[in-house]
Design an enzyme around this catalytic site. Structure first.
Site, mmCIF file in Angstrom:
data_model
loop_
_atom_site.group_PDB
_atom_site.id
_atom_site.type_symbol
_atom_site.label_atom_id
_atom_site.label_comp_id
_atom_site.label_asym_id
_atom_site.label_seq_id
_atom_site.Cartn_x
_atom_site.Cartn_y
_atom_site.Cartn_z
ATOM 1 N N CYS A 37 -9.866 9.939 8.257
ATOM 2 C CA CYS A 37 -10.950 9.594 9.167
ATOM 3 C C CYS A 37 -12.226 9.367 8.355
ATOM 4 O O CYS A 37 -12.364 9.884 7.249
ATOM 5 C CB CYS A 37 -11.240 10.657 10.211
ATOM 6 S SG CYS A 37 -9.790 11.190 11.124
ATOM 7 N N ARG A 56 -10.324 4.330 5.930
ATOM 8 C CA ARG A 56 -9.927 5.741 6.004
ATOM 9 C C ARG A 56 -9.101 6.058 7.244
ATOM 10 O O ARG A 56 -8.600 7.168 7.407
ATOM 11 C CB ARG A 56 -11.172 6.635 6.001
ATOM 12 C CG ARG A 56 -12.024 6.486 4.769
ATOM 13 C CD ARG A 56 -13.242 7.369 4.864
ATOM 14 N NE ARG A 56 -12.889 8.764 4.807
ATOM 15 C CZ ARG A 56 -12.774 9.465 3.702
ATOM 16 N NH1 ARG A 56 -12.989 8.909 2.539
ATOM 17 N NH2 ARG A 56 -12.457 10.737 3.740
ATOM 18 N N TRP A 108 -7.910 8.462 11.938
ATOM 19 C CA TRP A 108 -6.495 8.395 11.590
ATOM 20 C C TRP A 108 -5.897 9.662 12.188
ATOM 21 O O TRP A 108 -6.196 10.769 11.747
ATOM 22 C CB TRP A 108 -6.307 8.365 10.084
ATOM 23 C CG TRP A 108 -4.885 8.170 9.660
ATOM 24 C CD1 TRP A 108 -4.224 6.986 9.568
ATOM 25 C CD2 TRP A 108 -3.961 9.182 9.260
ATOM 26 N NE1 TRP A 108 -2.935 7.204 9.146
ATOM 27 C CE2 TRP A 108 -2.733 8.539 8.943
ATOM 28 C CE3 TRP A 108 -4.027 10.569 9.145
ATOM 29 C CZ2 TRP A 108 -1.610 9.233 8.516
ATOM 30 C CZ3 TRP A 108 -2.898 11.253 8.724
ATOM 31 C CH2 TRP A 108 -1.701 10.578 8.407
ATOM 32 N N ASN A 141 -13.834 14.999 10.198
ATOM 33 C CA ASN A 141 -12.768 14.479 9.331
ATOM 34 C C ASN A 141 -12.075 15.681 8.708
ATOM 35 O O ASN A 141 -12.692 16.409 7.928
ATOM 36 C CB ASN A 141 -13.386 13.586 8.249
ATOM 37 C CG ASN A 141 -12.412 13.296 7.120
ATOM 38 O OD1 ASN A 141 -11.207 13.236 7.331
ATOM 39 N ND2 ASN A 141 -12.939 13.116 5.919
ATOM 40 N N GLY A 142 -10.813 15.886 9.081
ATOM 41 C CA GLY A 142 -10.086 17.026 8.518
ATOM 42 C C GLY A 142 -9.202 17.675 9.571
ATOM 43 O O GLY A 142 -8.888 17.059 10.593
ATOM 44 N N GLU A 144 6.538 0.868 -7.610
ATOM 45 C CA GLU A 144 5.267 0.384 -7.076
ATOM 46 C C GLU A 144 5.464 -0.957 -6.345
ATOM 47 O O GLU A 144 4.894 -1.184 -5.277
ATOM 48 C CB GLU A 144 4.239 0.261 -8.216
ATOM 49 C CG GLU A 144 2.985 -0.518 -7.915
ATOM 50 C CD GLU A 144 2.162 0.050 -6.769
ATOM 51 O OE1 GLU A 144 2.434 1.175 -6.315
ATOM 52 O OE2 GLU A 144 1.260 -0.672 -6.310
ATOM 53 N N LYS A 163 4.535 -1.621 -2.436
ATOM 54 C CA LYS A 163 3.625 -2.680 -2.005
ATOM 55 C C LYS A 163 4.250 -3.499 -0.880
ATOM 56 O O LYS A 163 3.619 -3.793 0.120
ATOM 57 C CB LYS A 163 3.315 -3.558 -3.215
ATOM 58 C CG LYS A 163 1.961 -4.077 -3.419
ATOM 59 C CD LYS A 163 0.863 -3.185 -3.874
ATOM 60 C CE LYS A 163 0.724 -1.856 -3.239
ATOM 61 N NZ LYS A 163 -0.085 -0.899 -3.965
ATOM 62 N N GLU A 185 4.486 -1.346 2.435
ATOM 63 C CA GLU A 185 3.270 -1.041 3.189
ATOM 64 C C GLU A 185 2.604 -2.287 3.753
ATOM 65 O O GLU A 185 2.018 -2.221 4.830
ATOM 66 C CB GLU A 185 2.285 -0.173 2.398
ATOM 67 C CG GLU A 185 1.672 -0.792 1.194
ATOM 68 C CD GLU A 185 0.729 0.162 0.446
ATOM 69 O OE1 GLU A 185 0.172 1.088 1.038
ATOM 70 O OE2 GLU A 185 0.559 -0.045 -0.765
ATOM 71 N N HIS A 245 25.120 3.959 -9.616
ATOM 72 C CA HIS A 245 25.518 5.323 -9.261
ATOM 73 C C HIS A 245 25.421 5.561 -7.760
ATOM 74 O O HIS A 245 25.349 6.700 -7.316
ATOM 75 C CB HIS A 245 24.655 6.336 -10.015
ATOM 76 C CG HIS A 245 24.850 6.248 -11.499
ATOM 77 N ND1 HIS A 245 25.924 6.828 -12.140
ATOM 78 C CD2 HIS A 245 24.152 5.591 -12.449
ATOM 79 C CE1 HIS A 245 25.854 6.559 -13.437
ATOM 80 N NE2 HIS A 245 24.788 5.793 -13.650
ATOM 81 N N LYS A 253 -6.414 4.385 3.802
ATOM 82 C CA LYS A 253 -6.516 4.255 2.348
ATOM 83 C C LYS A 253 -6.627 5.613 1.666
ATOM 84 O O LYS A 253 -6.072 5.839 0.614
ATOM 85 C CB LYS A 253 -7.726 3.401 1.981
ATOM 86 C CG LYS A 253 -7.829 3.227 0.470
ATOM 87 C CD LYS A 253 -8.257 1.856 0.094
ATOM 88 C CE LYS A 253 -8.166 1.622 -1.399
ATOM 89 N NZ LYS A 253 -6.818 1.255 -1.833
HETATM 90 C C1 AGP Z 1 -1.242 2.408 -2.410
HETATM 91 O O1 AGP Z 1 -1.029 1.066 -2.128
HETATM 92 C C2 AGP Z 1 -1.144 3.302 -1.291
HETATM 93 N N1 AGP Z 1 -1.936 2.884 -0.210
HETATM 94 C C3 AGP Z 1 -1.097 4.795 -1.543
HETATM 95 O O2 AGP Z 1 0.185 5.059 -2.011
HETATM 96 C C4 AGP Z 1 -2.126 5.463 -2.482
HETATM 97 O O3 AGP Z 1 -1.901 5.033 -3.784
HETATM 98 C C5 AGP Z 1 -2.000 6.993 -2.376
HETATM 99 O O4 AGP Z 1 -2.293 7.380 -1.073
HETATM 100 C C6 AGP Z 1 -2.883 7.728 -3.349
HETATM 101 O O5 AGP Z 1 -4.225 7.424 -3.148
HETATM 102 P P1 AGP Z 1 -5.327 7.776 -4.217
HETATM 103 O O6 AGP Z 1 -5.049 6.951 -5.428
HETATM 104 O O7 AGP Z 1 -6.617 7.432 -3.577
HETATM 105 O O8 AGP Z 1 -5.188 9.235 -4.522
#
Ligand code: AGP
Length: 617
Positions: free
Chosen positions: A2, A27, A75, A101-102, A490, A494, A497, A513, A612
């Protein structure tokens, strides 16, 4: 997660708040709301959906005046995304309004007590409980007499456990705003007779460059144009430590690109330059990190390293693992921050922890650092957001310097993280057995990376064509070996998401395996196979997939014609050192995820269900 924003001052709060929410939407974005203090009462506007919807809704309802207000973009943690669960939350008597937020962990027991006292709840949130707790304490504070809002907040917070950054207003005290934080971030911008409060500095930077970061367990009271700080335990902080922001407004805008994600992908030649700027000492075959030097003795004695992070950050750590072992001979373990916090640490003496995080606010990573500090490990942070919680809590730090990354999907921070790992491995290696000339050889290649990335980006259209071809698939493998195993993971993340396509990132050797049973004509694979020490092995993996009818996109080195007739499609990256190939491989995979997401009409910058910065465990 949030985002919270607050404004108190001589101007109208609404435009500051709505623009601030837009900046913080990364956020969380399942609902948003604003409370304005107008003519002695609160006007609360809140709506399920994006900030743009809130803006339309509120404008159609009222003239939005008022010089004091608080705002929130959510969020969901407690309660589904809905108008009722959206913040701000009013107390029963309508005296208190709050954004949060929390997570308040003990909210259910407090709620029970409040219900016993006759309080009613309109939402499922922990935040509404806190609003009513504050109201209850304020009303009955001292010998049945009302107490000031700041004192009521302080006493209420002494009763709660969990994480929070909150903004609180009371309609009886229109010149006062209370801010408090434990575990979630809060920054206060100091303007000319006005104050701007937010979860990070991005909503503040266009109004003032002067900011104060609130520390855990602290509260700020802005009363009649004056700011004072104290702890929740009631100890006054005399020194405000005013920081000067360096972020430029242009860095927060899209700069002509249709999405932040595409802009940030194209930022990479420059962001890589910024990551290495002033840090390469070629004549010594070494690098320089200002924030690390004072721990040189400890770094020289390091016998074991744990790298922690979540999501993309952890995948970058998998690249660091190979680099530290190859260049510095230091054994490395890569761990989820979330798990490190809860396992028995058996690190022995001379152990260090590297925490990696773009935002510097990821709760899983932050908690792991706290645990590492309890265990007396040397902690080093690789963080992008300057002044963020992780940056402030670690013993030593290295900033990425890539500027704000706004799209939820990390791109320019990722390439920078991988680069910093290689640079740090050189630094640690030069304290050990890495020769000057070997250091120089790697650094010369590092300096060429921005150009290499530029040349990949010139061919973005080819990836766009591939996106059209592959968007129909429901499953994908991303495969690689050694340095590129983490890169494959990674690549898969990508695609998942952004494109909502199920993708598995896997060490290519592991395929046989078990996972290979999934391969058929409808399950394509992207294999990262540069002409390096793993090339022959990767060729076999490609053949294994082809033999089972699977389609293969191969990502290989420019000039390598060999795979043209084997793979269904080939993407080329420039030739570089093996340890640097993931940095180049990331870029086409980012573009593929981006263009498929666009083809599918997805909300690229804000994919569903995500945020994010994940500031809850
Ligand atoms: C990356 O594309 C993601 N949105 C996510 O995995 C992100 O890398 C992860 O939440 C960690 O975030 P940070 O680097 O801000 O700690």
């Amino acid at each position: 997660m949030c985002g919270i924003v607050g404004y108190i001052g001589k101007n109208t709060a609404w435009p500051v708040l709505i623009k601030g929410l837009e900046r913080l939407e990364y956020r969380g974005y399942d609902s948003a709301g604003i409370a304005l203090l107008e003519g002695g009462t609160f006007s609360v506007y809140k709506k399920k959906g994006r900030v743009a919807e809130l803006s339309k809704f509120a404008k159609s309802h009222n003239e939005l005046s008022g010089g004091v207000g608080i705002a929130h973009t959510r969020w969901a943690t407690h309660g589904v995304p809905s108008d009722a669960n959206a913040h701000p939350h009013l107390s029963n008597g309508g005296d208190i309004v709050i954004v949060h937020n929390g997570i308040i962990e003990n909210y259910l027991s407090i709620k029970k007590v409040l219900i016993g006292k006759g309080y009613k709840f309109k939402s499922d949130t922990d935040t509404e409980v806190l609003a009513n707790l504050i109201e209850d304490i304020k009303k009955n504070g001292s010998a049945g007499r009302q107490i000031p809002i700041d004192e009521a907040v302080r006493l209420a917070l002494a009763e709660v456990t969990g994480a929070y950054a909150i903004l609180v207003l009371s309609k009886d005290e229109p010149g006062t705003m209370v801010v408090a934080k434990v575990g979630s971030p809060a920054v206060i911008g100091i303007g000319n007779g006005e104050f701007f409060i937010a979860s990070d500095a991005t909503p503040i930077v266009e109004h003032t460059k002067k900011v104060v970061y609130l520390e855990d367990g602290e509260m700020a009271v802005i009363k009649d144009g004056k700011l004072s700080l104290k702890t929740i335990k009631n100890k006054v902080r005399k020194n405000l430590y005013v920081h000067t922001l360096k972020t430029k407004i242009e860095e927060l805008e899209k700069g002509g690109f249709p999405h932040f994600m595409l802009k940030e992908i194209f930022d990479q030649p420059e962001s890589l330059r910024n990551t290495m700027r002033g840090r390469i000492v070629m004549d010594k075959g070494n690098v320089k990190f200002g924030g690390v030097e004072k721990f040189n003795k400890e770094f020289k004695n390091l016998e074991h390293l744990t790298i922690i992070g979540m999501g993309t950050a952890r995948f970058s750590g998998l690249i660091g693992e190979y680099a530290f072992e190859e260049l510095a001979g230091i054994p490395v373990k890569v761990e989820y921050g979330s798990e490190f916090t809860y396992r028995s640490v058996a690190n022995g003496r001379h152990a260090g922890l590297i925490a990696i995080s773009q935002s510097g606010e990821t709760a899983d990573t932050l908690n792991a650092i706290k645990k590492a500090k309890e265990e007396k490990l040397l902690t080093l942070g690789i963080v992008n957001v300057i002044g963020s919680s992780i940056a402030r809590v670690v013993d030593a730090g290295i900033y990425n310097h890539v500027g704000p990354e706004t799209a939820v999907a990390s791109t320019k921070a990722t390439t920078s993280q991988a680069l910093l790992f290689v640079m740090l491995a050189i630094y640690l290696g030069r304290m050990r057995d890495l020769s000057k000339s070997d250091g120089q050889k790697i650094l010369k290649e590092i300096q060429k990376l921005p150009e290499y990335v530029e040349s990949i980006l010139k061919h973005a259209n080819l990836i766009k064509k591939l996106a059209k071809k592959y968007k129909k698939y429901k499953n994908f493998f991303f495969l690689g070996r050694k340095y590129n195993a983490g890169a494959a993971m990674e690549g898969a993340l990508k695609l998942k998401e952004c494109s909502y396509i199920h993708a598995e990132g896997c060490n290519a050797a592991e395929l046989k395996h078990g996972p290979i049973s999934l391969i058929d004509k409808d399950f394509p694979s992207l294999v990262i196979a540069p002409t390096d020490s793993m090339y022959e092995k990767n060729k076999s993996h490609i053949q294994e997939i082809k033999a089972r009818g699977g389609k293969v996109i191969v990502l290989t080195t420019e000039g390598n014609k060999e795979l043209k007739n084997v793979a269904d499609d080939v993407i080329y990256i420039p030739k570089t050192l093996e340890m640097l190939t993931p940095i180049l491989a990331f870029v086409p995979m980012q573009l593929l995820a981006y263009y498929i997401a666009v083809e599918k009409g997805n909300d690229v910058d804000k994919p569903r269900n995500l945020a994010k910065s994940v500031t809850v465990e």
